[in-house]
Each structure stands twice: as C-alpha cells, then as structure tokens.
Motif scaffolding. Structure first.
Motif, PDB file in Angstrom:
ATOM      1  N   MET B   1       4.130  -0.324  -5.506  1.00 14.23           N
ATOM      2  CA  MET B   1       3.726   1.057  -5.186  1.00 14.23           C
ATOM      3  C   MET B   1       3.858   1.261  -3.677  1.00 14.23           C
ATOM      4  SD  MET B   1       0.787   2.832  -3.869  1.00 14.23           S
ATOM      5  CE  MET B   1      -0.805   2.195  -4.390  1.00 14.23           C
ATOM      6  N   ILE B   2       4.378   2.406  -3.289  1.00 19.30           N
ATOM      7  CA  ILE B   2       4.460   2.749  -1.863  1.00 19.30           C
ATOM      8  C   ILE B   2       3.365   3.764  -1.585  1.00 19.30           C
ATOM      9  CG2 ILE B   2       5.882   3.841  -0.078  1.00 19.30           C
ATOM     10  CD1 ILE B   2       8.308   2.699  -1.613  1.00 19.30           C
ATOM     11  N   LEU B   3       2.529   3.464  -0.614  1.00 16.77           N
ATOM     12  CA  LEU B   3       1.406   4.333  -0.277  1.00 16.77           C
ATOM     13  C   LEU B   3       1.726   5.115   0.985  1.00 16.77           C
ATOM     14  CD1 LEU B   3      -1.608   5.188  -0.661  1.00 16.77           C
ATOM     15  CD2 LEU B   3      -2.226   3.185   0.698  1.00 16.77           C
ATOM     16  N   VAL B   4       1.476   6.418   0.953  1.00 14.30           N
ATOM     17  CA  VAL B   4       1.667   7.275   2.126  1.00 14.30           C
ATOM     18  C   VAL B   4       0.287   7.734   2.584  1.00 14.30           C
ATOM     19  CG1 VAL B   4       2.733   9.386   2.998  1.00 14.30           C
ATOM     20  CG2 VAL B   4       3.863   8.071   1.193  1.00 14.30           C
ATOM     21  N   LYS B  28      13.210   7.746  -7.366  1.00 14.26           N
ATOM     22  CA  LYS B  28      12.256   7.528  -8.467  1.00 14.26           C
ATOM     23  C   LYS B  28      11.286   6.383  -8.164  1.00 14.26           C
ATOM     24  CE  LYS B  28      14.612  10.298 -11.448  1.00 14.26           C
ATOM     25  NZ  LYS B  28      15.177  11.202 -10.441  1.00 14.26           N
ATOM     26  N   ALA B  29      11.054   6.116  -6.868  1.00 15.83           N
ATOM     27  CA  ALA B  29      10.121   5.051  -6.494  1.00 15.83           C
ATOM     28  C   ALA B  29       8.703   5.454  -6.885  1.00 15.83           C
ATOM     29  CB  ALA B  29      10.200   4.809  -4.986  1.00 15.83           C
ATOM     30  N   ASP B  30       7.835   4.473  -7.040  1.00 21.69           N
ATOM     31  CA  ASP B  30       6.430   4.720  -7.359  1.00 21.69           C
ATOM     32  C   ASP B  30       5.695   4.971  -6.050  1.00 21.69           C
ATOM     33  OD1 ASP B  30       3.702   2.594  -8.596  1.00 21.69           O
ATOM     34  OD2 ASP B  30       3.859   4.764  -8.325  1.00 21.69           O
ATOM     35  N   VAL B  31       5.384   6.249  -5.793  1.00 22.57           N
ATOM     36  CA  VAL B  31       4.765   6.611  -4.513  1.00 22.57           C
ATOM     37  C   VAL B  31       3.462   7.351  -4.760  1.00 22.57           C
ATOM     38  CG1 VAL B  31       5.059   7.835  -2.326  1.00 22.57           C
ATOM     39  CG2 VAL B  31       7.064   6.895  -3.483  1.00 22.57           C
ATOM     40  N   PHE B  32       2.434   6.978  -4.003  1.00 21.01           N
ATOM     41  CA  PHE B  32       1.182   7.737  -4.035  1.00 21.01           C
ATOM     42  C   PHE B  32       0.880   8.175  -2.617  1.00 21.01           C
ATOM     43  CE2 PHE B  32      -2.789   9.129  -5.779  1.00 21.01           C
ATOM     44  CZ  PHE B  32      -3.649   9.123  -4.692  1.00 21.01           C
ATOM     45  N   ALA B  33       0.526   9.466  -2.446  1.00 22.53           N
ATOM     46  CA  ALA B  33       0.281   9.986  -1.099  1.00 22.53           C
ATOM     47  C   ALA B  33      -1.135  10.509  -0.939  1.00 22.53           C
ATOM     48  CB  ALA B  33       1.280  11.097  -0.788  1.00 22.53           C
ATOM     49  N   PHE B  47      -0.404  12.554  -5.687  1.00 22.91           N
ATOM     50  CA  PHE B  47      -1.126  12.703  -4.434  1.00 22.91           C
ATOM     51  C   PHE B  47      -2.567  13.132  -4.633  1.00 22.91           C
ATOM     52  CE2 PHE B  47      -1.750  17.279  -3.893  1.00 22.91           C
ATOM     53  CZ  PHE B  47      -0.860  17.818  -4.807  1.00 22.91           C
ATOM     54  N   LYS B  48      -3.357  12.872  -3.591  1.00 22.81           N
ATOM     55  CA  LYS B  48      -4.709  13.436  -3.489  1.00 22.81           C
ATOM     56  C   LYS B  48      -4.891  13.799  -2.027  1.00 22.81           C
ATOM     57  CE  LYS B  48      -8.275  12.292  -6.504  1.00 22.81           C
ATOM     58  NZ  LYS B  48      -9.379  11.499  -6.974  1.00 22.81           N
ATOM     59  N   THR B  68       2.388   5.255   7.062  1.00 24.48           N
ATOM     60  CA  THR B  68       1.176   5.890   7.552  1.00 24.48           C
ATOM     61  C   THR B  68       1.418   6.698   8.815  1.00 24.48           C
ATOM     62  OG1 THR B  68      -1.073   5.503   8.391  1.00 24.48           O
ATOM     63  CG2 THR B  68       0.503   3.750   8.768  1.00 24.48           C
ATOM     64  N   HIS B  69       0.589   7.725   9.004  1.00 25.68           N
ATOM     65  CA  HIS B  69       0.607   8.416  10.296  1.00 25.68           C
ATOM     66  C   HIS B  69       0.046   7.441  11.332  1.00 25.68           C
ATOM     67  CE1 HIS B  69      -3.757   9.980  10.902  1.00 25.68           C
ATOM     68  NE2 HIS B  69      -3.785   8.950  10.086  1.00 25.68           N
TER      69      HIS B  69
END
Lengths: 145, 155
Positions: B1-4, B28-33, B47-48, B68-69
């Motif tokens: 999972m890639i987290l933003v 189509k990567a698994d990304v959560f932001a 996202f949340k 990340t920022h």
C-alpha cells in the motif's frame, strides 16, 4: 509546555515522552478538534490562537496572565510558535525559567517567535547547526526526528 | 500500500494530491490518502481528510512507501517507522502553507533519509526510484537530555 499545533505539538510531545524523570507537567496550547480534552493524558490549558487575527493577542495575553498566576510554573518550555509568546513572557515575568526549542523545520532560517524570545530565554536550543549563526548563545541538540 | 500524507496544515495541497490521484488511476496501485484541509477530493484514491493518531501510525506501519508533505510531525512519524519516504515540501508562493517546507526536506535528503520532490513533474520518477532507496538512520536528538540537565539545575 507550550506549543502551537502540527509539528510544534509533535516536537513538544517528542520532548516530554523522552524525559526520564518525573515532573508535574501541564500544556498550554490552542484548541483543535483532534485534541479533545487535552494533549494526551496531560493537564491542558487552552488559549486563543492569535495567528488567525492579530487583535486576539490581547485575549491571549489576558488568558496567559490568568493561567500563569494560578499555575506558577518553575519552568516554561516552548516549541513555538506565536501562540506561545505571551505564555512564555508572562511566566518568565512571574519568575519561571524560559527554555525555547527552535522548530526542527528551521534549518537555515530562524523563526520570528525564536528571534523574539531568544533574548529572554534561559536555555535556547536549535536542531540544526547552520542556524547557530542567528543564535550565538544557543545549543544545537540535533533534530527531533 | 502506498500512503499519501497531507497532514493537518490548514492549506490545501492540490499540487501533490491531483497527480497522485492521476498516477493511481493509471497504474492501479493500492493508494490511501490522508488529504487534510483540501478542496480537492480524489476521484480514484481511497482517502480520508483526517484520521486519529493511532490510525495514522498503523497506516504508516502498513505502508510500503509513504509520500508525505514536508511537515515536521508527518516526517517524524514516517522516519521513526523507518519507511521509504518521498517528501514533497509545500511552498508558500503556491498558497500551500505559511512557512516553506523546503529547508527541512532538503536537509533530510542531504542526510539520505528521504527522496525530495521539489518540482512535481518529477513525482513519478521519485515513486519509481524510492523502491530501491534504503534510508539512512540517524542519532537520537540530545534535546530532551539537555532540557533535563537544565531542569535539574532549576530545582
């Protein structure tokens, strides 16, 4: 402990969580939804955030007077930013020692709050060596990262 | 999972979120932001806006890569979890923050602890490059210890 939100709060927490000794600690910060009753399990007193509207600095000053007269801390430690100016100055005026930790996001350029409180601080800590040029009496402790 | 991670900064960080959303749609990567205070809502990434601190730490733990920022708190959480980090500093000239985050990201990149992305057109290169990036560790800060030493003198 007094601090603003976001990274400033993260740094304040990073410091207290590393303390080995036992201290009577309370926090002074401004209210944010995710803080709930306070910072972690620490007693927390809230002041208004003057950054959003500068006349609120007067409210912040009155609140700081009320809090510091009641609490009479021996030491006040700030990780910035502007919301901590009056808590620091009032506590210092009432006899507390003032410790200031310049934000770890300040690598080469100093913060306004840091520059203002530098002359009042009994201990001034920075996190990167390049910034010592602005604060000759400061100690570099390395980044809280 | 890639987290933003956009953090709790009051400004919107569309410059990062929009290309990440487009990249996710393509790959189509698994990304959560965690999008924060954003007027932009992703169409493709999960996202949340905000999550509880414990949830954020779990998400970081679960992530293979974090984008990340350049906020201190977010970087601290990702670095302490020893993650592969792509750090994208906010700039005040783009109305993304009050204080630029570039200094911190540059210092961490110099210390080989993150990959910095200053020009967002290079984001995809960084997302590729970070897969083979091994971050350097670092010494603990002496700040808590220095403070305690001085506290003893104040007793």
């Amino acid at each position: 402990m007094t601090c603003s939100a976001g990274g400033h709060l993260a740094q304040a927490r990073a410091i207290v969580e590393e303390f080995r000794g036992d201290y009577d600690i309370f926090f002074v910060t401004y209210r944010l939804p995710h803080l709930g009753k306070g910072v972690g399990n620490y007693r927390t007193r809230f002041v208004t955030n003057p950054h959003v509207h500068y006349p609120l600095y007067l409210v912040n000053l009155l609140q700081s007077l009320f809090i510091m007269v009641r609490e009479r801390p021996n030491v006040i430690i700030s990780t910035g930013s502007g919301v901590t100016i009056f808590p620091c100055l009032v506590a210092k005026m009432l006899g507390a020692k003032l410790f200031f930790v310049e934000s770890g996001s300040r690598v080469v350029n100093p913060s306004r709050t840091g520059r203002l409180l530098y002359r009042f601080a009994d201990l001034f800590l920075v996190q990167w060596p390049a910034i010592l040029g602005f604060y000759p009496k400061a100690i570099n402790g390395g980044p809280l990262l | 999972m890639i987290l933003v991670i956009a953090g709790t900064n009051p400004f919107c960080f569309r410059r990062l979120l929009h290309p990440m959303d487009a990249w996710m749609k393509r790959t189509k990567a698994d990304v959560f932001a965690q999008i924060g205070n954003s007027s932009f809502e992703p169409q493709f990434m999960r996202f949340k806006r905000f999550v509880e601190r414990d949830t954020m730490l779990s998400l970081i733990d679960e992530a293979e890569i974090v984008v990340t920022h350049g906020g201190f708190g977010s970087l601290r959480d990702c670095l302490s979890a020893n993650k592969r980090i792509v750090a994208v500093p906010r700039y005040s000239c783009f109305d993304e923050c009050l204080d630029n985050q570039e200094e911190l990201v540059q210092a961490l990149e110099k210390a080989k602890r993150v990959i910095g992305v200053y020009d967002i057109s290079l984001l995809e290169d960084a997302l590729e490059g970070v897969r083979s990036f091994t971050p350097s560790g670092s010494d603990m800060s002496r700040i808590p210890m220095l403070i305690e030493e001085f506290l003893q003198r104040c007793r």
